[in-house]
Design a protein around this motif. Sequence first.
Motif, PDB file in Angstrom:
ATOM      1  N   PHE A 134     -20.593  91.842  88.095  1.00 37.10           N
ATOM      2  CA  PHE A 134     -22.037  92.001  87.945  1.00 37.10           C
ATOM      3  C   PHE A 134     -22.652  90.613  87.841  1.00 37.10           C
ATOM      4  CE2 PHE A 134     -19.799  95.566  86.099  1.00 37.10           C
ATOM      5  CZ  PHE A 134     -20.377  96.636  86.754  1.00 37.10           C
ATOM      6  N   PHE A 135     -23.839  90.456  88.407  1.00 42.43           N
ATOM      7  CA  PHE A 135     -24.463  89.149  88.507  1.00 42.43           C
ATOM      8  C   PHE A 135     -25.915  89.269  88.081  1.00 42.43           C
ATOM      9  CE2 PHE A 135     -20.986  89.619  91.365  1.00 42.43           C
ATOM     10  CZ  PHE A 135     -20.279  88.427  91.263  1.00 42.43           C
ATOM     11  N   LEU A 136     -26.263  88.583  87.000  1.00 42.06           N
ATOM     12  CA  LEU A 136     -27.625  88.604  86.475  1.00 42.06           C
ATOM     13  C   LEU A 136     -28.271  87.271  86.804  1.00 42.06           C
ATOM     14  CD1 LEU A 136     -29.818  90.031  84.841  1.00 42.06           C
ATOM     15  CD2 LEU A 136     -28.786  89.054  82.772  1.00 42.06           C
ATOM     16  N   HIS A 137     -29.230  87.300  87.728  1.00 45.20           N
ATOM     17  CA  HIS A 137     -29.907  86.083  88.154  1.00 45.20           C
ATOM     18  C   HIS A 137     -31.218  85.964  87.389  1.00 45.20           C
ATOM     19  CE1 HIS A 137     -32.163  83.266  90.665  1.00 45.20           C
ATOM     20  NE2 HIS A 137     -30.973  82.778  90.943  1.00 45.20           N
ATOM     21  N   VAL A 138     -31.449  84.805  86.781  1.00 45.38           N
ATOM     22  CA  VAL A 138     -32.682  84.544  86.036  1.00 45.38           C
ATOM     23  C   VAL A 138     -33.338  83.280  86.589  1.00 45.38           C
ATOM     24  CG1 VAL A 138     -31.890  85.717  83.946  1.00 45.38           C
ATOM     25  CG2 VAL A 138     -31.450  83.272  84.208  1.00 45.38           C
ATOM     26  N   ALA A 174     -22.615  80.917  83.927  1.00 48.11           N
ATOM     27  CA  ALA A 174     -21.676  81.111  82.820  1.00 48.11           C
ATOM     28  C   ALA A 174     -21.275  82.578  82.805  1.00 48.11           C
ATOM     29  CB  ALA A 174     -22.301  80.719  81.484  1.00 48.11           C
ATOM     30  N   VAL A 175     -19.999  82.837  82.559  1.00 50.78           N
ATOM     31  CA  VAL A 175     -19.475  84.204  82.516  1.00 50.78           C
ATOM     32  C   VAL A 175     -19.630  84.751  81.096  1.00 50.78           C
ATOM     33  CG1 VAL A 175     -17.420  85.657  82.820  1.00 50.78           C
ATOM     34  CG2 VAL A 175     -17.834  83.725  84.363  1.00 50.78           C
ATOM     35  N   ASN A 193     -17.070  94.368  80.371  1.00 54.05           N
ATOM     36  CA  ASN A 193     -17.114  93.965  81.777  1.00 54.05           C
ATOM     37  C   ASN A 193     -17.601  92.522  81.880  1.00 54.05           C
ATOM     38  OD1 ASN A 193     -16.577  96.601  83.196  1.00 54.05           O
ATOM     39  ND2 ASN A 193     -18.354  97.176  81.975  1.00 54.05           N
ATOM     40  N   ARG A 194     -17.080  91.812  82.884  1.00 56.52           N
ATOM     41  CA  ARG A 194     -17.478  90.419  83.110  1.00 56.52           C
ATOM     42  C   ARG A 194     -18.708  90.345  84.011  1.00 56.52           C
ATOM     43  NH1 ARG A 194     -13.013  86.437  82.576  1.00 56.52           N
ATOM     44  NH2 ARG A 194     -11.410  87.514  81.385  1.00 56.52           N
ATOM     45  N   TRP A 195     -19.631  89.479  83.599  1.00 49.65           N
ATOM     46  CA  TRP A 195     -20.865  89.216  84.320  1.00 49.65           C
ATOM     47  C   TRP A 195     -21.002  87.714  84.526  1.00 49.65           C
ATOM     48  CZ3 TRP A 195     -25.501  92.477  84.783  1.00 49.65           C
ATOM     49  CH2 TRP A 195     -25.306  93.795  84.367  1.00 49.65           C
ATOM     50  N   ASP A 196     -21.709  87.317  85.591  1.00 51.11           N
ATOM     51  CA  ASP A 196     -22.182  85.949  85.747  1.00 51.11           C
ATOM     52  C   ASP A 196     -23.655  85.938  85.360  1.00 51.11           C
ATOM     53  OD1 ASP A 196     -19.925  84.628  86.615  1.00 51.11           O
ATOM     54  OD2 ASP A 196     -20.575  84.485  88.724  1.00 51.11           O
ATOM     55  N   LEU A 197     -24.027  85.010  84.490  1.00 52.08           N
ATOM     56  CA  LEU A 197     -25.436  84.678  84.282  1.00 52.08           C
ATOM     57  C   LEU A 197     -25.703  83.492  85.197  1.00 52.08           C
ATOM     58  CD1 LEU A 197     -28.145  84.949  82.790  1.00 52.08           C
ATOM     59  CD2 LEU A 197     -27.234  83.340  81.085  1.00 52.08           C
ATOM     60  N   LEU A 198     -26.651  83.648  86.101  1.00 55.18           N
ATOM     61  CA  LEU A 198     -26.947  82.641  87.110  1.00 55.18           C
ATOM     62  C   LEU A 198     -28.413  82.252  87.033  1.00 55.18           C
ATOM     63  CD1 LEU A 198     -25.358  84.722  89.947  1.00 55.18           C
ATOM     64  CD2 LEU A 198     -24.434  82.549  89.187  1.00 55.18           C
TER      65      LEU A 198
END
Length: 129
Positions: free
Chosen positions: A80-84, A114-115, A122-127
């Motif tokens: 999962f990838f959370l783009h801000v 950062a993961v 669950n692992r996410w990327d904060l981007l």
Amino acid sequence: MRLDLTTLVVDDQDEAIAFFVDALGFELAEDRASTTDDGRAKRWVVVRPPGGGAGLLLARADGPEQEAAVGRQTGGRVGFFLHVEAFAPQHARMLAAGVEFLEEPRHEAYGTVAVFLDCAGNRWDLLGG
């Protein structure tokens, strides 16, 4: 055509709502009673990032197979990838809310990343920039 929902299997829907709404800043889009295909009671819970877009259906695990998938929906990899827009304020908000980051922010060609783990593991990327 657009992607509307992705199911995230969780142990506790209230805990998941608190995580996504309070820690990440998502909006609670739906929380209503529903029924399973075989007529049992369940909740239909959807959270979305502010302003809309694709949401997460926070589904309570139903049975051993689904319970085993909680926190491992993508086999242990980032799924999962959370783009801000602004990485630093969101990262600080999440840290203050107790979100577990697995690494310090790092700078890549596509931005800062950062993961972190969600409430189910669950692992996410904060981007972000």
